[in-house]
Design an enzyme around this catalytic site. Structure first.
Site, PDB file in Angstrom:
ATOM      1  N   ALA A   1       0.909 -25.181 -13.013  1.00 33.82           N
ATOM      2  CA  ALA A   1       0.467 -23.907 -12.422  1.00 33.82           C
ATOM      3  C   ALA A   1      -0.554 -24.205 -11.314  1.00 33.82           C
ATOM      4  O   ALA A   1      -0.196 -24.773 -10.292  1.00 33.82           O
ATOM      5  CB  ALA A   1      -0.080 -22.960 -13.476  1.00 33.82           C
TER       6      ALA A   1
ATOM      7  N   LYS B   1       9.572 -29.292 -16.908  1.00 35.45           N
ATOM      8  CA  LYS B   1       8.327 -29.835 -16.350  1.00 35.45           C
ATOM      9  C   LYS B   1       8.263 -31.351 -16.544  1.00 35.45           C
ATOM     10  O   LYS B   1       7.854 -32.089 -15.628  1.00 35.45           O
ATOM     11  CB  LYS B   1       7.124 -29.174 -17.002  1.00 35.45           C
TER      12      LYS B   1
ATOM     13  N   GLY C   1      -0.341 -18.399 -16.690  1.00 36.89           N
ATOM     14  CA  GLY C   1      -0.936 -17.142 -16.237  1.00 36.89           C
ATOM     15  C   GLY C   1      -0.644 -16.890 -14.770  1.00 36.89           C
ATOM     16  O   GLY C   1      -0.510 -17.815 -13.968  1.00 36.89           O
TER      17      GLY C   1
END
Length: 817
Positions: free
Chosen positions: A613, A684, A800
């Site tokens: 992220a 990932k 997030g």
């Protein structure tokens, strides 16, 4: 002594005349002044048009003359209202006499159906002569004595009636004989001189600047001031480019280049006499007399700016003369130059090509017929003998020129930027030239889109603005947060000369486009109301249509279709920043293809958010590997959602409760099943392994099952969460066992030394770096050749919308900076 010249806009009405008289008087209080006056704005043009109409019998010139006469009569009446001692009747008689003479001249033109150049010169110089009459009486009314200089007898010029060249030395000798009281203000009409026969000749259009330069030399002035309606010389025409900047100081050489190459700075012939006599010239604003203006002088200027100004000439024509195989074009080059010079034909970018055996140059379109005729007459013998091919002409061009003393040093980088801008408009450069060696760079291109191209060049080179054009696809949680960051950071970036333009916002169905920038206060309503169905092909043509030089596509979707077209998007001229992991986790050949395309087309392909992220995982790993380091082993918690879920299990929550909490906080995918099956972590891990140099496919990643096979077919989110309760006891026992061993459960991705990759539920001890990772945190533990036995650890929130959006913005800054 100071010489002041006032242009037509400075004398456009009575108010302006009075304003100019005040400036003259103020200057005269400190030093003697010699004044050159132009005709009031538009008067010379109207007189010229009257001649053409009279010859062609389009319209009775009397109407035009009445208009001009009435203009002057109104002007003197308005002055009289402010100064009742102003000699209205005396001036009226002089104007009446002048126009009576003009009527007689026009009658003869009408009869003969032609107007010789000497007569034309007498007609179109009327405005300047009347300006002096009006100003002389106004200054006398204010109590000042005037010496009026007759330029026909005082300024000696060549015999060309409309474009004469002043003979400075002969003129200086005449001025030495003129006895002028130091108590007098000196007035002289601009634009006018006299030939050897004592006839009136003109110094070319806008020749009053030239008159002022000559008068400055002849009067030994310490400065020549050119008063106009702008604050000075601008970096570009302020009438077309709103971001034009004032140039405070410029060399004569730069000013001369600007003038010759199209800028309405100062009459080109004005430069030489001022420069030769080391007389500085100041461009001043009549409407803002206290503004310092622009100073032109010989002194070398120490400055950091590379480019001083940008100018252009529209509607030019290419003329090209080809020699045949048996004839060397060099034999007639001098002949051509002599023809052009003797006929006062101004050319641009003259080029004699030995390789092509050609002579080529550009001229303004309105000189095409006369130029072609003169050249053909001059080369008639060679054309008749077929030594030359028929003269070739091509219309529809413009010249853009970049001027500055430091251009030679930065020629390549400036040209590279210009080419980038022109290419962004899907336009080609026809020719490149250094018309004035060392200080100019000129390009020739088609007239179309010339102003937007100039604006882009000006912003990029003069203002050094970095233009960024954002095409955002996907406005879910991450996309919305990214737009908030853009809005918050806009003015901060602007202070760093970065202009962020949001040109496209799209979701899976609709889109909105704007060639400038989308208003971030209203984008959501506009997108909801948009009826434009998203079409990638149409979107990709947008930058070249509007000349967007730095388009960046940001993919905030999870679309396989979009990620499959990354190579096509890169080929279309876009950089790509993506939060969509499907491209980097697709088949290895596709993974390589995208990178190879980015390399070939010199575009950036950034994807920092694919793994951590907002954490700079990929960037740091690349830096390590580029410095010669090698990955030995990797372990990490790569999913913020799984970090949160397993952290909740530590606190005694059931699996289903932990998943529901994570979902409410926005940690999970829309359907939490996508997190629990481990595919996201596997993607990932695959991306990290590939970055480390391992040629792996997604199927090579071994993922420990959390969910039984019976959960595979469940698509409904509510049903999935309900059935998840069946796994609560199983995970309760696993957590209990780990606690008894003083361990905690973690969902871990591992890359072994041989490249073997796995995603497993693992019980870790308290001394492990992974032990304390929970609540949405990620951790990346790299054991490398350089970092061993103590690993490199990167830790922070890896899930997030806000942190993912910030990661995308970081990628954007890497492209910009």
């Amino acid at each position: 002594m100071k010489t002041l010249k006032f242009g037509g806009t400075s004398l456009a009405n009575a108010e302006k005349f009075i304003q100019v008289s005040s400036i003259i008087i103020k200057k005269f209080k400190n030093d003697q002044v010699s004044i050159v006056l132009s005709a009031p704005a538009t008067i010379t043009n109207k007189l010229e048009k009257s001649i053409k109409k009279c010859i062609k019998k389009i319209k009775n010139p009397v109407d035009e003359l009445i208009y001009i006469k009435n203009f002057f009569l109104k002007l003197i009446k308005d002055i009289h209202k402010s100064y009742n001692q102003y000699p209205l009747e005396t001036i009226y008689k002089k104007i009446n006499k002048k126009f009576h003479k003009l009527h007689d001249i026009f009658d003869k033109i009408k009869l003969l159906k032609k107007c010789n150049q000497n007569i034309q010169a007498q007609i179109i110089s009327t405005g300047e002569i009347i300006s002096v009459i009006l100003m002389k009486e106004l200054l006398k009314t204010k109590g000042y004595s005037i010496t009026e200089i007759n330029p026909i007898t005082s300024i000696v010029a060549t015999n060309d009636y409309l474009n004469a060249i002043v003979k400075i030395e002969k003129s200086k000798k005449i001025f030495k004989k003129i006895n002028i009281s130091k108590k007098n203000i000196i007035l002289m009409p601009g634009f006018i001189a006299g030939n050897q026969a004592g006839e009136l000749v003109l110094l070319g259009r806008n020749g009053s600047d030239y008159s002022a330069a000559v008068l400055s030399v002849c009067m030994n002035s310490e400065v020549c001031e050119i008063w106009t309606d702008v604050n000075g010389i601008y970096t570009v025409d302020p009438n077309i480019i709103l971001t034009a900047k004032i140039i405070s100081e410029i060399t004569y050489r730069e000013a001369s280049a600007l003038s010759w190459l199209g800028a309405k700075v100062i009459h080109p012939f004005s430069i030489k006499p001022l420069k030769s006599n080391n007389i500085p010239c100041i461009i001043k604003n009549t409407n803002n007399p206290n503004y310092p203006g622009t100073i032109i002088r010989n002194k070398k200027i120490d400055r950091s700016s590379v480019v001083q100004g940008i100018t252009y000439i529209k509607k030019i024509v290419l003329i090209k003369i080809f020699g045949t195989k048996n004839f060397n074009i060099n034999n007639i080059t001098y002949k051509i130059l002599q023809c052009l010079s003797s006929n006062n034909i101004i050319t641009y970018l003259f080029n004699n090509s030995i390789a092509e055996n050609t002579v080529s140059f550009y001229i303004k379109k309105n000189f095409l017929i006369i130029t072609q005729k003169k050249i053909e007459n001059t080369l008639q013998l060679e054309l008749d003998k077929k030594l030359l091919k028929p003269i070739f002409t091509l219309k529809g061009f413009s010249i853009i020129s970049i001027i500055g003393s430091n251009i030679k040093k930065y020629y390549s980088s400036i040209l590279k930027k210009i080419c980038l801008i022109v290419q962004s408009f899907n336009t080609k450069i026809f020719s490149i030239s250094q018309n004035v060696p060392d200080i100019s760079l000129s390009i020739v291109l088609k007239d179309k889109k010339i102003i937007p191209i100039i604006e882009k060049i000006h912003n990029l080179i003069i203002h050094n603005i970095k233009l960024i054009n954002i095409f955002l696809i996907g406005v879910g949680g991450v996309g919305k947060e990214l737009l908030k960051i853009f809005s918050n950071q806009y003015y901060i970036l602007e202070k760093k000369s970065i202009q962020l333009n949001i040109n496209l916002i799209a979701n899976s169905k609709n889109y909105i486009l704007n060639k400038n920038t989308i208003d971030l206060n209203t984008w959501e309503n506009r997108l909801n109301q948009s009826k434009k169905f998203f079409n990638l092909d149409k979107v990709l043509t947008f930058p070249k249509k509007y000349g967007l030089i730095n388009p960046i596509l940001i993919d905030c979707t999870a679309s396989q279709n979009i990620s499959n077209q990354y190579s096509y998007i890169l080929k279309s001229g876009f950089h790509i920043i993506t939060a969509n992991k499907k491209s980097n986790a697709s088949i290895f050949s596709k993974y390589l293809q995208v990178r190879e395309t980015a390399k070939i087309y010199k575009k950036k392909f950034f994807y920092e958010t694919h793994v951590g992220a907002g954490l700079p995982i990929i960037h740091n790993l690349k830096n390590l590997l580029d410095s010669g380091d090698k990955l030995i082993k990797f372990q990490g918690i790569l999913s913020g959602s799984m970090s949160y879920i397993f952290g909740q299990l530590d606190h005694g929550n059931t699996l289903s409760e932990s998943v529901q909490k994570a979902q409410k906080l926005g940690f999970t995918e829309p359907n939490p099943k996508d997190d629990l099956i481990g595919t996201d972590v596997a993607r990932k891990l695959l991306i990290l392994a590939r970055e480390a140099g391992y040629k792996l496919e997604l199927s090579d990643i071994k993922v420990e099952k959390i969910l039984p096979d019976s959960f595979k077919e469940i698509r409904n989110k509510k049903i999935f969460l309900s059935k998840l309760k069946k796994l609560n006891n199983l995970f309760f026992e696993k957590v209990k066992k780990a606690k008894n061993e003083k361990k905690v459960l973690r969902f871990i991705g591992t890359i072994e030394k041989n490249g073997a990759c796995s995603v497993t539920i693992h019980a870790v001890k308290k001394n492990s770096p992974l032990y304390h990772i929970k609540n949405g945190e990620n951790i990346f533990v790299f054991y490398t050749k350089y970092y061993n036995p103590i690993p490199l650890i990167l830790r922070g929130y890896g899930a997030g919308n806000i942190v993912t959006a910030s990661g995308i913005f970081s990628d954007l800054l890497r492209i910009i900076l």
